[in-house]
Design a protein around this motif. Structure first.
Motif, mmCIF file in Angstrom:
data_model
loop_
_atom_site.group_PDB
_atom_site.id
_atom_site.type_symbol
_atom_site.label_atom_id
_atom_site.label_comp_id
_atom_site.label_asym_id
_atom_site.label_seq_id
_atom_site.Cartn_x
_atom_site.Cartn_y
_atom_site.Cartn_z
ATOM 1 N N LEU A 166 -11.175 3.600 -15.792
ATOM 2 C CA LEU A 166 -11.925 3.591 -13.901
ATOM 3 C C LEU A 166 -10.603 2.646 -13.321
ATOM 4 O O LEU A 166 -10.381 2.624 -12.184
ATOM 5 C CB LEU A 166 -12.870 2.640 -13.316
ATOM 6 C CG LEU A 166 -14.553 3.748 -14.578
ATOM 7 C CD1 LEU A 166 -15.713 3.000 -14.636
ATOM 8 C CD2 LEU A 166 -14.402 5.215 -14.040
ATOM 9 N N ASN A 167 -10.741 1.758 -13.581
ATOM 10 C CA ASN A 167 -9.744 0.383 -12.669
ATOM 11 C C ASN A 167 -8.086 0.878 -12.528
ATOM 12 O O ASN A 167 -7.705 0.463 -11.949
ATOM 13 C CB ASN A 167 -9.768 -0.864 -13.557
ATOM 14 C CG ASN A 167 -11.299 -1.797 -13.539
ATOM 15 O OD1 ASN A 167 -11.566 -1.358 -12.623
ATOM 16 N ND2 ASN A 167 -10.834 -2.167 -14.559
ATOM 17 N N GLU A 168 -7.936 1.068 -13.819
ATOM 18 C CA GLU A 168 -6.528 1.737 -13.491
ATOM 19 C C GLU A 168 -6.608 3.093 -12.360
ATOM 20 O O GLU A 168 -4.868 3.134 -12.032
ATOM 21 C CB GLU A 168 -6.193 2.315 -14.753
ATOM 22 C CG GLU A 168 -5.390 1.159 -16.077
ATOM 23 C CD GLU A 168 -5.009 1.745 -17.425
ATOM 24 O OE1 GLU A 168 -5.064 0.904 -17.979
ATOM 25 O OE2 GLU A 168 -4.912 2.603 -17.386
ATOM 26 N N PHE A 169 -7.045 3.860 -12.489
ATOM 27 C CA PHE A 169 -7.356 4.694 -11.443
ATOM 28 C C PHE A 169 -7.483 4.650 -10.067
ATOM 29 O O PHE A 169 -6.869 4.894 -9.453
ATOM 30 C CB PHE A 169 -8.589 5.879 -11.012
ATOM 31 C CG PHE A 169 -7.737 7.016 -12.409
ATOM 32 C CD1 PHE A 169 -7.232 8.253 -11.431
ATOM 33 C CD2 PHE A 169 -8.057 7.318 -13.615
ATOM 34 C CE1 PHE A 169 -6.831 9.536 -11.692
ATOM 35 C CE2 PHE A 169 -7.339 8.543 -14.232
ATOM 36 C CZ PHE A 169 -6.885 9.580 -13.266
ATOM 37 N N SER A 170 -8.468 3.403 -10.216
ATOM 38 C CA SER A 170 -8.227 2.290 -8.543
ATOM 39 C C SER A 170 -6.903 1.978 -8.347
ATOM 40 O O SER A 170 -6.527 2.437 -7.133
ATOM 41 C CB SER A 170 -9.176 1.336 -9.133
ATOM 42 O OG SER A 170 -10.619 1.765 -9.179
ATOM 43 N N GLU A 171 -6.145 1.710 -9.210
ATOM 44 C CA GLU A 171 -4.292 0.862 -8.943
ATOM 45 C C GLU A 171 -3.775 2.254 -8.681
ATOM 46 O O GLU A 171 -3.047 2.396 -7.423
ATOM 47 C CB GLU A 171 -4.064 0.473 -9.982
ATOM 48 C CG GLU A 171 -2.658 0.333 -10.237
ATOM 49 C CD GLU A 171 -2.281 -0.501 -9.084
ATOM 50 O OE1 GLU A 171 -0.801 -0.306 -9.134
ATOM 51 O OE2 GLU A 171 -3.129 -1.816 -8.820
ATOM 52 N N ILE A 172 -4.036 3.420 -8.973
ATOM 53 C CA ILE A 172 -2.905 4.741 -8.645
ATOM 54 C C ILE A 172 -3.299 5.604 -8.181
ATOM 55 O O ILE A 172 -2.177 5.870 -7.016
ATOM 56 C CB ILE A 172 -3.406 5.983 -10.538
ATOM 57 C CG1 ILE A 172 -3.146 5.485 -11.601
ATOM 58 C CG2 ILE A 172 -2.885 6.923 -9.957
ATOM 59 C CD1 ILE A 172 -2.926 6.420 -12.851
ATOM 60 N N TRP A 173 -5.135 5.524 -7.601
ATOM 61 C CA TRP A 173 -5.133 6.532 -6.153
ATOM 62 C C TRP A 173 -4.456 5.243 -4.998
ATOM 63 O O TRP A 173 -3.712 6.100 -3.418
ATOM 64 C CB TRP A 173 -6.641 6.812 -6.355
ATOM 65 C CG TRP A 173 -7.048 7.560 -6.588
ATOM 66 C CD1 TRP A 173 -8.289 7.445 -7.646
ATOM 67 C CD2 TRP A 173 -6.867 9.115 -7.264
ATOM 68 N NE1 TRP A 173 -8.168 8.524 -8.128
ATOM 69 C CE2 TRP A 173 -7.263 9.237 -8.589
ATOM 70 C CE3 TRP A 173 -5.197 9.343 -6.536
ATOM 71 C CZ2 TRP A 173 -7.022 10.793 -8.606
ATOM 72 C CZ3 TRP A 173 -4.540 10.573 -7.595
ATOM 73 C CH2 TRP A 173 -5.640 11.425 -8.507
ATOM 74 N N ALA A 174 -4.301 4.303 -4.917
ATOM 75 C CA ALA A 174 -3.803 3.119 -4.377
ATOM 76 C C ALA A 174 -2.155 3.368 -4.186
ATOM 77 O O ALA A 174 -1.018 3.197 -3.038
ATOM 78 C CB ALA A 174 -4.150 1.679 -4.578
ATOM 79 N N ARG A 175 -1.585 3.058 -4.480
ATOM 80 C CA ARG A 175 -0.459 3.855 -5.367
ATOM 81 C C ARG A 175 -0.163 4.935 -4.571
ATOM 82 O O ARG A 175 0.885 5.025 -4.118
ATOM 83 C CB ARG A 175 0.186 2.717 -6.389
ATOM 84 C CG ARG A 175 1.469 3.309 -6.882
ATOM 85 C CD ARG A 175 2.545 3.021 -8.377
ATOM 86 N NE ARG A 175 1.380 2.309 -9.268
ATOM 87 C CZ ARG A 175 2.068 1.628 -9.730
ATOM 88 N NH1 ARG A 175 2.576 2.478 -10.805
ATOM 89 N NH2 ARG A 175 1.754 0.533 -10.939
ATOM 90 N N VAL A 176 -0.871 5.655 -4.834
ATOM 91 C CA VAL A 176 0.001 6.547 -4.685
ATOM 92 C C VAL A 176 -0.361 7.304 -2.756
ATOM 93 O O VAL A 176 0.355 7.886 -2.898
ATOM 94 C CB VAL A 176 -1.537 7.795 -5.380
ATOM 95 C CG1 VAL A 176 -0.732 9.666 -4.787
ATOM 96 C CG2 VAL A 176 -0.928 9.079 -6.808
ATOM 97 N N ARG A 177 -1.070 6.634 -2.716
ATOM 98 C CA ARG A 177 -1.611 6.481 -1.673
ATOM 99 C C ARG A 177 -0.446 6.002 -0.164
ATOM 100 O O ARG A 177 -0.414 7.008 0.762
ATOM 101 C CB ARG A 177 -2.997 5.643 -0.822
ATOM 102 C CG ARG A 177 -3.901 5.801 0.468
ATOM 103 C CD ARG A 177 -4.629 5.355 0.578
ATOM 104 N NE ARG A 177 -5.228 4.142 0.520
ATOM 105 C CZ ARG A 177 -5.702 3.750 -0.545
ATOM 106 N NH1 ARG A 177 -6.149 4.542 -1.320
ATOM 107 N NH2 ARG A 177 -5.445 2.488 -0.808
ATOM 108 N N GLU A 178 -0.062 4.891 -0.587
ATOM 109 C CA GLU A 178 0.997 3.993 -0.102
ATOM 110 C C GLU A 178 2.128 4.498 -0.240
ATOM 111 O O GLU A 178 3.177 4.066 0.382
ATOM 112 C CB GLU A 178 1.152 2.076 -0.546
ATOM 113 C CG GLU A 178 -1.009 2.482 -0.898
ATOM 114 C CD GLU A 178 -1.144 0.748 -1.083
ATOM 115 O OE1 GLU A 178 -0.690 0.894 -1.686
ATOM 116 O OE2 GLU A 178 -2.029 0.400 -0.208
ATOM 117 N N ASP A 179 2.669 5.134 -1.641
ATOM 118 C CA ASP A 179 4.258 5.673 -1.981
ATOM 119 C C ASP A 179 4.223 6.531 -0.598
ATOM 120 O O ASP A 179 4.297 7.959 -1.371
ATOM 121 C CB ASP A 179 4.600 5.591 -3.200
ATOM 122 C CG ASP A 179 5.996 5.591 -3.893
ATOM 123 O OD1 ASP A 179 6.645 6.037 -3.015
ATOM 124 O OD2 ASP A 179 6.052 5.840 -5.202
#
Length: 257
Positions: A33-46
């Motif tokens: 769950l925590n890693e997907f929070s980081e992943i979606w933020a990364r996808v959104r901003e990259d």
């Protein structure tokens, strides 16, 4: 950030996310769950990421949902509890980059958090879909509500109410539009990559504007959605068309589905 429950890599504007807990049937725990929070933020901003390809490691399952052995953190106050899907679901995390989802084996319960919010879902011929909640005496609400935006309500209720006593086949999922394509297992990932790269080659402003307009329309009346959609064309089309010399776009060899 080094991920422990998934793998994440970006190549040719495609971010490939692979659920990587095959020993636990790719179920999600607090770490995932925590890693997907980081992943979606990364996808959104990259901005180098144009498309997401989501798939799962192992032979048995795309995902069996929540890890019932490890679970995930919950507050003592029930009114402070949040839906784990808030961290797993791309659209709830304001990701308007399209998600191509490749499903194989078991897709159960919380697996629908990903499936429900993917833009294109394809499956291998061994895929099966079900929701076990009611069989365990648990109310099935969050996953079926999301699923009701994709398939007929009668099909949603059949999945939700029959629980462990019936599984939907890949063939039936295709018939009702839950998946758009069914392939032999050995062809699944390659086909997902092909679809992702076709989309990634298109102007990202136009693609992301399209995804956002359609998904946000689901929360609106038809008239409201059309009016908002018109505004999105005013915002997105000047940007998108600036990325393309229309006269230079070649006539492509297209495929018939």
């Amino acid at each position: 950030m080094a991920f422990t429950t998934v793998t994440y890599e970006v190549a040719d504007h495609v971010a490939t996310i692979t659920l990587n807990r095959p020993e636990a049937m790719n179920s999600f725990n607090e770490a995932m769950l925590n890693e997907f929070s980081e992943i979606w933020a990364r996808v959104r901003e990259d901005d180098d990421v144009h498309v997401v390809l989501l798939r799962a490691a192992g032979d048995r399952a795309f995902s069996s949902g929540a890890d019932v052995k490890q679970g995930f953190e919950r507050p003592d106050n029930v009114w402070s509890e949040e839906d784990p899907g808030d961290r797993l679901s791309p659209k709830l995390n304001r990701v308007w980059k399209p998600v191509v989802c490749c499903v194989h084996g078991i897709a159960a319960g919380g697996a629908f958090y990903w499936i429900n919010e993917s833009d294109i879902v394809i499956a291998s011929d061994d895929a099966t879909f079900f929701d076990p909640h009611v069989s365990y005496g648990l109310t099935a609400a969050l996953e079926p509500i999301g699923l009701a935006r994709r398939i007929p309500v009668g099909e949603v209720m059949r999945i939700a109410l029959l629980g462990l006593d019936e599984r939907m086949s890949a063939r039936r999922a295709h018939e009702i539009g839950l998946v758009s394509e069914v392939l032999p297992r050995e062809e699944l990932w390659a086909r997902g990559e092909e679809l992702a790269r076709i989309i990634a080659a298109k102007p990202p402003a136009a693609v992301q504007g399209t995804v956002r307009a359609v998904w946000e329309s689901l929360d609106s009346t038809r008239t409201e959605a059309l009016r908002s959609g018109m505004l999105y064309t005013h915002i997105g089309n000047p940007i998108g068309t600036a990325q393309v010399d229309r006269s230079a776009v070649p006539t492509r060899k297209w495929t018939l589905r």
